[in-house]
Design a protein around this motif. Structure first.
Motif, PDB file in Angstrom:
ATOM      1  N   ARG A 149      13.883  31.871  -9.931  1.00 34.12           N
ATOM      2  CA  ARG A 149      13.456  30.906  -8.642  1.00 34.12           C
ATOM      3  C   ARG A 149      12.522  31.766  -7.646  1.00 34.12           C
ATOM      4  O   ARG A 149      13.205  32.801  -7.228  1.00 34.12           O
ATOM      5  N   VAL A 150      11.740  31.052  -7.329  1.00 36.29           N
ATOM      6  CA  VAL A 150      10.965  31.652  -6.013  1.00 36.29           C
ATOM      7  C   VAL A 150      10.613  30.352  -4.950  1.00 36.29           C
ATOM      8  O   VAL A 150      10.566  29.391  -5.364  1.00 36.29           O
ATOM      9  N   ASP A 151      10.267  31.017  -3.724  1.00 38.96           N
ATOM     10  CA  ASP A 151       9.761  29.971  -2.586  1.00 38.96           C
ATOM     11  C   ASP A 151       8.336  30.078  -2.613  1.00 38.96           C
ATOM     12  O   ASP A 151       7.621  31.092  -2.965  1.00 38.96           O
ATOM     13  N   GLY A 152       7.654  28.988  -2.502  1.00 37.10           N
ATOM     14  CA  GLY A 152       6.119  28.847  -2.334  1.00 37.10           C
ATOM     15  C   GLY A 152       5.521  28.136  -1.278  1.00 37.10           C
ATOM     16  O   GLY A 152       6.349  27.683  -0.495  1.00 37.10           O
ATOM     17  N   TRP A 153       4.196  27.824  -1.349  1.00 35.67           N
ATOM     18  CA  TRP A 153       3.774  27.065  -0.309  1.00 35.67           C
ATOM     19  C   TRP A 153       2.468  26.324  -0.933  1.00 35.67           C
ATOM     20  O   TRP A 153       2.039  26.465  -1.783  1.00 35.67           O
ATOM     21  N   ILE A 154       2.234  25.297  -0.205  1.00 35.42           N
ATOM     22  CA  ILE A 154       1.110  24.349  -0.413  1.00 35.42           C
ATOM     23  C   ILE A 154       0.293  24.323   0.865  1.00 35.42           C
ATOM     24  O   ILE A 154       0.744  24.242   1.917  1.00 35.42           O
ATOM     25  N   LYS A 155      -1.174  24.481   0.638  1.00 35.35           N
ATOM     26  CA  LYS A 155      -2.036  24.597   1.637  1.00 35.35           C
ATOM     27  C   LYS A 155      -3.099  23.567   1.298  1.00 35.35           C
ATOM     28  O   LYS A 155      -3.679  23.376   0.081  1.00 35.35           O
ATOM     29  N   ALA A 156      -3.617  22.656   2.262  1.00 30.64           N
ATOM     30  CA  ALA A 156      -4.749  21.700   2.063  1.00 30.64           C
ATOM     31  C   ALA A 156      -5.677  21.419   3.063  1.00 30.64           C
ATOM     32  O   ALA A 156      -5.072  21.410   4.307  1.00 30.64           O
ATOM     33  N   VAL A 157      -6.903  21.104   2.941  1.00 32.58           N
ATOM     34  CA  VAL A 157      -7.771  20.748   3.865  1.00 32.58           C
ATOM     35  C   VAL A 157      -8.101  19.222   3.360  1.00 32.58           C
ATOM     36  O   VAL A 157      -8.727  19.128   2.602  1.00 32.58           O
ATOM     37  N   ARG A 158      -7.601  18.526   4.224  1.00 26.05           N
ATOM     38  CA  ARG A 158      -8.163  16.990   4.054  1.00 26.05           C
ATOM     39  C   ARG A 158      -9.445  16.646   4.973  1.00 26.05           C
ATOM     40  O   ARG A 158      -9.616  16.990   6.156  1.00 26.05           O
ATOM     41  N   VAL A 159     -10.481  16.361   4.471  1.00 24.78           N
ATOM     42  CA  VAL A 159     -11.593  15.912   5.029  1.00 24.78           C
ATOM     43  C   VAL A 159     -11.604  14.499   5.364  1.00 24.78           C
ATOM     44  O   VAL A 159     -11.625  13.381   4.260  1.00 24.78           O
ATOM     45  N   VAL A 160     -11.604  14.261   6.507  1.00 28.71           N
ATOM     46  CA  VAL A 160     -11.669  12.755   6.891  1.00 28.71           C
ATOM     47  C   VAL A 160     -12.780  12.138   7.563  1.00 28.71           C
ATOM     48  O   VAL A 160     -13.544  12.991   8.327  1.00 28.71           O
ATOM     49  N   ASP A 161     -13.068  10.866   7.387  1.00 29.69           N
ATOM     50  CA  ASP A 161     -14.607  10.154   8.057  1.00 29.69           C
ATOM     51  C   ASP A 161     -14.201   9.635   9.291  1.00 29.69           C
ATOM     52  O   ASP A 161     -13.192   9.944   9.939  1.00 29.69           O
ATOM     53  N   GLU A 162     -15.181   8.932   9.827  1.00 27.95           N
ATOM     54  CA  GLU A 162     -15.038   8.462  11.219  1.00 27.95           C
ATOM     55  C   GLU A 162     -13.776   7.370  11.251  1.00 27.95           C
ATOM     56  O   GLU A 162     -13.479   7.128  12.382  1.00 27.95           O
ATOM     57  N   ARG A 163     -13.913   6.920  10.211  1.00 27.02           N
ATOM     58  CA  ARG A 163     -12.934   5.744   9.983  1.00 27.02           C
ATOM     59  C   ARG A 163     -11.562   6.096   9.714  1.00 27.02           C
ATOM     60  O   ARG A 163     -10.446   5.217   9.535  1.00 27.02           O
ATOM     61  N   ASP A 164     -11.250   7.449   9.709  1.00 25.94           N
ATOM     62  CA  ASP A 164      -9.999   8.288   9.198  1.00 25.94           C
ATOM     63  C   ASP A 164      -9.505   7.916   7.768  1.00 25.94           C
ATOM     64  O   ASP A 164      -8.615   8.181   7.413  1.00 25.94           O
ATOM     65  N   ASN A 165     -10.729   7.625   6.850  1.00 23.11           N
ATOM     66  CA  ASN A 165     -10.401   7.581   5.393  1.00 23.11           C
ATOM     67  C   ASN A 165     -10.771   8.832   4.894  1.00 23.11           C
ATOM     68  O   ASN A 165     -11.552   9.682   5.264  1.00 23.11           O
ATOM     69  N   THR A 166      -9.669   9.285   4.043  1.00 21.84           N
ATOM     70  CA  THR A 166     -10.068  10.562   3.488  1.00 21.84           C
ATOM     71  C   THR A 166     -11.177  10.699   2.309  1.00 21.84           C
ATOM     72  O   THR A 166     -11.083   9.806   1.559  1.00 21.84           O
ATOM     73  N   VAL A 167     -12.121  11.485   2.566  1.00 17.70           N
ATOM     74  CA  VAL A 167     -13.304  11.688   1.687  1.00 17.70           C
ATOM     75  C   VAL A 167     -12.898  12.530   0.724  1.00 17.70           C
ATOM     76  O   VAL A 167     -13.349  12.223  -0.631  1.00 17.70           O
ATOM     77  N   SER A 168     -12.271  13.832   0.767  1.00 17.08           N
ATOM     78  CA  SER A 168     -11.841  14.686  -0.018  1.00 17.08           C
ATOM     79  C   SER A 168     -10.944  15.705   0.446  1.00 17.08           C
ATOM     80  O   SER A 168     -10.476  15.581   1.483  1.00 17.08           O
ATOM     81  N   CYS A 169     -10.250  15.979  -0.749  1.00 11.06           N
ATOM     82  CA  CYS A 169      -8.801  16.891  -0.313  1.00 11.06           C
ATOM     83  C   CYS A 169      -9.044  18.281  -1.336  1.00 11.06           C
ATOM     84  O   CYS A 169      -9.008  18.123  -2.462  1.00 11.06           O
ATOM     85  N   ILE A 170      -9.037  19.287  -0.475  1.00 10.80           N
ATOM     86  CA  ILE A 170      -8.800  20.658  -1.215  1.00 10.80           C
ATOM     87  C   ILE A 170      -7.356  21.105  -1.085  1.00 10.80           C
ATOM     88  O   ILE A 170      -7.068  21.314  -0.040  1.00 10.80           O
ATOM     89  N   ILE A 171      -6.804  21.528  -2.289  1.00  6.61           N
ATOM     90  CA  ILE A 171      -5.731  21.847  -2.195  1.00  6.61           C
ATOM     91  C   ILE A 171      -5.292  23.202  -2.900  1.00  6.61           C
ATOM     92  O   ILE A 171      -6.074  23.422  -3.953  1.00  6.61           O
ATOM     93  N   GLN A 172      -4.375  23.671  -2.379  1.00  6.71           N
ATOM     94  CA  GLN A 172      -4.091  25.307  -2.886  1.00  6.71           C
ATOM     95  C   GLN A 172      -2.493  25.444  -3.051  1.00  6.71           C
ATOM     96  O   GLN A 172      -1.878  25.191  -1.899  1.00  6.71           O
ATOM     97  N   THR A 173      -2.160  25.931  -4.030  1.00  5.57           N
ATOM     98  CA  THR A 173      -0.487  26.276  -4.086  1.00  5.57           C
ATOM     99  C   THR A 173      -0.490  27.699  -4.499  1.00  5.57           C
ATOM    100  O   THR A 173      -1.283  28.306  -4.807  1.00  5.57           O
TER     101      THR A 173
END
Length: 581
Positions: A222-246
């Motif tokens: 068993r190990v601990d880990g992390w999740i990193k993400a960049v959410r790209v949102v438009d002017e209406r605050d809708n998510t256009v894309s999400c780049i995820i890394q674990t």
């Protein structure tokens, strides 16, 4: 890991399963040779093999889980098992045919088949962990049926039949005890080679990874880990894309353990956020493979929770390339979390996990909150063995790149995203296909091409970069996700396919160009938001678990290479002896 596992995987799962060419050619040669002597014997030969074999196959499949096999459209794989035995018997009887033609023996047709069947059936029984009596009963049943057919339809003498059954029984006993010897635990653990083979075979036939995953659970840590993400949102605050890394690795192979992470995570994020999501690969290898689907689900649930946390707004400054020796770095410099991609000209595959810690330490010393390090995984190396010197060099290059001035920070950037899954039908590209991400800051345009696959054919990255440069993009990088869902799907030499090994370069370049134009046409003002979360106590294979797996596979390979040629020669010897008698 892919190269070593593939080598021993081929030893355990005979490459003769590569169906049409090799198998059919040998069978045709054999049957033609027999036909030249007697057409009636050809028909009898086929019937003597297929009739008992058919009677055997369905009880065997039932023992494995017939309902799932049939409902899962695995008839082809059942036929492959039949073909494997037919292939082995054909070789034996082809040799007997040659001896008969040369006048050295009377060459009783079909005898080689019976002995071959005993060997293969007993190995099958050991996978089911049956005892000696049960195993011998199942293994000998098709042989006895063949003997009855030989006697009544082909007029073989009682003496020949008795010797045939006696020899088959002796071989069966030898094979059974060979399997016991082969199945002893290794010097460093109690994991048994045939236990691994059972996991391979069961998963191959039924698509059920539970047998193999149970082994991984036993040897994992068993190990601990992390999740990193960049959410790209438009002017209406809708998510256009999400780049995820674990911090976890997407292996070991097929549908086992972490290999399901790209599919399950991307599907869930896209369903929740209604956007195009990509999972990118960071430094780390198979020691960080989640051991089961259950662990994958834990990571996915934590990712969804993390994406709902309060984000950090990233203000983008500029894009920058730098290189030293064979290392190439592309940097998206922001005010708080720089995003770095790493490529290596002579090939890159699973940089050491330690690099994450080293670069995070450097970034924080320079005043950054965090850093996202993406291993591009974009050229399949011939061989690799990263040293401390490699880590030091990369740390030095990236450390200097982080010294860039953070000025003219843009809160709003232009972003366009497009994806196609059209090429995912091919064996070298996984379910999420090809994704093109465009970002413009001021007058500078960046393009990130993400192909869902396990590394890339040498030279393909450079051709994609050349294409995008011709289309006016100054900053380009090509990534693969290191998705192992199509690794070890097919036994044989091509169990590890990099992007471009099957799909033509022309098709990939056309797909990238089409997606670039689509992404360019839908660019809009967006803001990048950064989120980071932790996940505790995930069961992964671990370094020791990897060592145990490799030791078990290598030991099986060593033992099999020594003993299998002896067992394989017995059907031919028995057939010749019985023919002379």
């Amino acid at each position: 890991m892919e190269a070593r596992a593939s080598r021993y995987y081929r030893r355990l799962f005979s490459s003769s399963i590569r169906f049409p060419a090799t198998l059919y050619l040998l069978v045709i040669i054999t049957l033609l040779a027999v036909s030249c002597l007697d057409l009636r014997l050809t028909l009898n030969y086929i019937l003597s093999i297929l009739a008992p074999l058919t009677l055997f196959t369905f009880p065997a499949v039932l023992a494995l889980n017939a309902t799932y096999v049939l409902k899962g459209n695995k008839v082809r794989r059942i036929c492959t098992l039949i073909g494997l035995i037919f292939f082995t018997s054909s070789i034996a009887d082809m040799v007997l045919t040659v001896f008969r033609t040369l006048g050295f023996t009377s060459g009783k047709y079909g005898l080689g088949y019976g002995v071959s069947t005993v060997v293969l059936m007993l190995l099958f029984c050991t996978l089911l962990e049956w005892n000696f009596v049960k195993s011998m009963t199942l293994a000998m049943t098709p042989v006895i049926l063949s003997a009855i057919y030989f006697y009544f339809a082909m007029n073989y003498s009682i003496k020949t039949i008795v010797l045939f059954l006696f020899s088959s029984t002796l071989l069966g006993i030898a094979t059974y005890f060979f399997s016991l010897w082969l199945n002893r635990g290794t010097s460093i653990s109690d994991v048994k080679p045939l236990e691994l083979f059972k996991g391979f075979a069961y998963n191959w036939l039924t698509n059920d990874p539970s047998v193999f995953e149970e082994i991984l659970h036993r040897i994992g840590t068993r190990v601990d880990g992390w999740i990193k993400a960049v959410r790209v949102v438009d002017e209406r605050d809708n998510t256009v894309s999400c780049i995820i890394q674990t911090s976890f690795h997407t292996g070991p192979f097929r549908n086992i353990g972490g290999s399901m992470l790209p599919k399950v995570l991307v599907e869930r994020v896209e369903r929740e956020l209604k956007c195009i999501a990509v999972l990118v690969h960071g430094p780390g290898g198979h020691e960080r493979d989640p051991v089961s689907r259950r662990e994958v689900e834990r990571i996915v649930e934590k990712t969804i929770k993390t994406l709902s946390d309060s984000p950090t707004l990233l203000k983008v400054s500029y894009f920058k390339h730098c290189s030293k020796q064979d290392y190439e770095i592309l940097q998206i410099l922001t005010d708080k979390v720089p995003i770095i991609t790493i490529s290596i000209k002579n090939g890159i595959d699973d940089l050491p996990y330690e690099l994450n810690h080293r670069l995070l330490e450097v970034a924080r010393k320079k005043g950054y909150q965090d850093i996202m390090v993406i291993e591009a995984h974009n050229r399949k190396p011939h061989a690799f063995n990263y040293t401390q010197g490699d880590i030091d060099t990369l740390t030095e290059i990236i450390g200097k790149a982080l010294d860039g001035r953070r000025e003219k920070l843009a809160e709003w950037v232009e972003v366009g995203v497009a994806r196609s899954r059209r090429l995912a039908k091919n064996d070298d590209i996984c379910e999420n296909g090809v994704t093109v991400i465009l970002m413009r800051v001021g007058e500078e345009l960046l393009s990130i091409i993400v192909v869902d696959g396990n590394n890339m054919k040498p030279g393909l990255r450079e051709k994609i970069i050349g294409l995008l440069r011709k289309l006016g993009v100054k900053h380009v990088e090509v990534l693969t996700t290191d998705n192992h869902a199509k690794t070890a799907v097919k036994p044989g030499e091509k169990s590890y396919l990099a992007v471009g090994d099957v799909t033509s370069e022309e098709d990939i370049l056309n797909e990238v160009e089409s997606l670039f134009r689509e992404a360019y046409s839908n660019m809009s003002k967006c803001r990048p938001l950064y989120i980071m979360g932790e996940v505790k106590g995930v069961q992964v294979i671990g370094s020791r678990g990897l060592e145990i797996l490799m030791e078990a596979l290598e030991e099986a390979g060593r033992k099999t290479s020594k003993v299998l040629p002896i067992l394989a020669s017995i059907p031919i010897i028995v057939g010749i002896v019985l023919g002379v008698i």
